[in-house]
Motif scaffolding. Sequence first.
Motif, short mmCIF file in Angstrom:
data_model
loop_
_atom_site.label_atom_id
_atom_site.label_comp_id
_atom_site.label_asym_id
_atom_site.label_seq_id
_atom_site.Cartn_x
_atom_site.Cartn_y
_atom_site.Cartn_z
N SER A 47 -17.63 -16.42 33.69
CA SER A 47 -18.48 -17.43 33.06
C SER A 47 -18.44 -17.30 31.54
N ASP A 77 -18.08 -24.23 36.33
CA ASP A 77 -18.48 -22.86 36.65
C ASP A 77 -19.11 -22.82 38.04
N GLU A 78 -18.37 -22.42 39.01
CA GLU A 78 -18.83 -22.38 40.40
C GLU A 78 -19.60 -23.64 40.78
MG LIG Z 1 -20.60 -16.54 36.48
#
Ligand SMILES: [Mg+2]
Lengths: 305, 287
Positions: free
Chosen positions: A91, A220-221
């Motif tokens: 991240s 991000d995810e």
């Molecule tokens: Mg992360």
Amino acid sequence: MERNKTRADNQPSGSHEDPRLESQPGNRDGQQKPAGAQGQTSGASGAQAQSMEVQGLNCFYGGFKAVTDVDMTIRPNKITALIGPSGCGKSTFLRALNRMHEVTRGGRIEGKVLLDGEDIYAPNVDPVQVRRKIGMVFQKPNPFPTMTIYDNVVAGLKLAGSHKKSELDDIVEDKLRQAALWDEVKDKLSAGGTDLSGGQQQRLCIARTLAVEPEVILLDEPASALDPMSSMKIEDAMQDLKKRYTLIIVTHNMQQASRSSDYTGFFYIEAMGEPGQLWEFGETEQIFSNPERQQTEDYVTGKMG
Amino acid sequence: MASGSLNSNLSGNYRRRKTVDKVMTVIAYLCAAIAIVALTLVIIYVVARGINVWRPAFFTENTALFGDGGGIYNAMYGTAMLVLLSMAIGVPVGIMAGIYLAEFGDNRLGDFIRFVADTMAGIPSIVVGLFVYGALVLIMGWNAFAGACALAILMLPVISRTTEGIVRMVPGELREASLALGLPQWKTMLRIVLPTAAAGIITGVFLSVARAAGETAPLIFTILGSNFFNTNPFEGAMAAVSLYVYQASSSPYEAVQEAAWGAALVLMLFVLVLNFIARAIALRQKV
Ligand SMILES: [Mg+2]
Ligand SMILES: Nc1ncnc2c1ncn2[C@@H]1O[C@H](COP(=O)(O)OP(=O)(O)OP(=O)(O)O)[C@@H](O)[C@H]1O
């Protein structure tokens, strides 16, 4: 809302986009595609996928170095997946790619991040402009709670300047279609953005990011908080999106990474307190079937969490 | 056998906890009941005494501190003027201070401002009145603007600390979403964070205005009170409902004392309405 638009209606809206393209000089060399040749959805997509180049990137939180010495080339119109164990700096790295890292307290970087040859960390570069070209979708769906679905999609445009209502209507439909949400919300565009399900909210956030016409999209995810169906929908949408955009996605889902990405970067942290590094990078096919390093193999085969 | 001992072990504690739970619930209900009864009694009493005085002329005549007492027309005008003026001064400053504290206040200066605000909130209102008397009235003479300044000073700490708390509660994800859309920080603040916090801020503003509208002490030294209709907020003594209640109730004339109850009822209803509006806005807020 009665919005029975036909393809013919869309044509004029395609041509008014052209001046906008014109106003972004310096990013069109070599790779320019005619707007009409970009797939079926519409000709109104002004986005131009760009390559990115990361050179010797270190990311810090105050005195703590979270990511060290990453070199990476991100190819245009491809999906690059970033995988690795929790806490290894995926991240952090991703947020450094559109200058969101510096929004965090103590966040700073060393090194270079080039967007089509231009260093986004050069002293005269405005981070606000960088973020308009490199959009971001977060792990947790975060539509603006005070805004309708419609206003959420065009928030980035409306708040940045004035736009004609008819122009915005077109953009809303176009972007919601690209995010594979249009059919589910076309009859309730004036409902609140937070009245949708989690999966729909996330696709709304994707549409919102697309509406500012970025060139690169960081995710991000984006599907980690969603059920498998919603996750699949987002995955499908991404396959469509890569025709127009460059995508970089952080994911913990190995199947998703191997299925949908073209390149994969494996981040790894050797010991607690050490900074994360890019352990291995290559074509997804190769990373998953024939990685060069042991840890990569352990990770992608599930021997290491 | 094992289950028997387990049972007695567990149920012993559980029974005691249940008793304590019941006792505490009763105490809580009692306290709530006392508060409600007290409030209801005040309302009933003021309504009962005040409603007699209400007649059309009561709202159209100016105040008089002798004879049959007159009306409260000029006092209502004065209160409206004071409320609007004090809001015009206190609300923008308070909200901006609150935003500053929430967004940039995690430093020495922020701590200092918070300390000042908390101290200000604790200053008796009559002292604020005295301060404004020294700072403005001695130079300008009695005037409504000075009274509004005193009220604004009383409102400031409440508004700024409420705003700060509510702006802080806006999830960081919304800020990040906005910044990631390429919106600059000031626009993120103005167009995303503030609208999200708006309902809470407005509630805080209404509550503090309701508080200020009932204040009397700071007005004694600033607007003085008057039996004439004065429209100029920057010059001359002015009447206000709260101040009139105080002055009329100590009048030797019985009719004037009665009029004080009528004025008190007006003031109470005004404050109640403000409170209800504040509640309604707070309840309507989503998230
Ligand atoms: Mg992360
Ligand atoms: N705001 C912050 N302040 C200080 N340190 C942080 C902050 N955010 C992350 N870190 C640290 O930076 C390192 C990398 O974190 P990061 O969130 O990038 O990991 P990640 O790979 O995304 O993990 P996950 O897969 O769990 O999301 C971790 O050691 C983490 O503790």
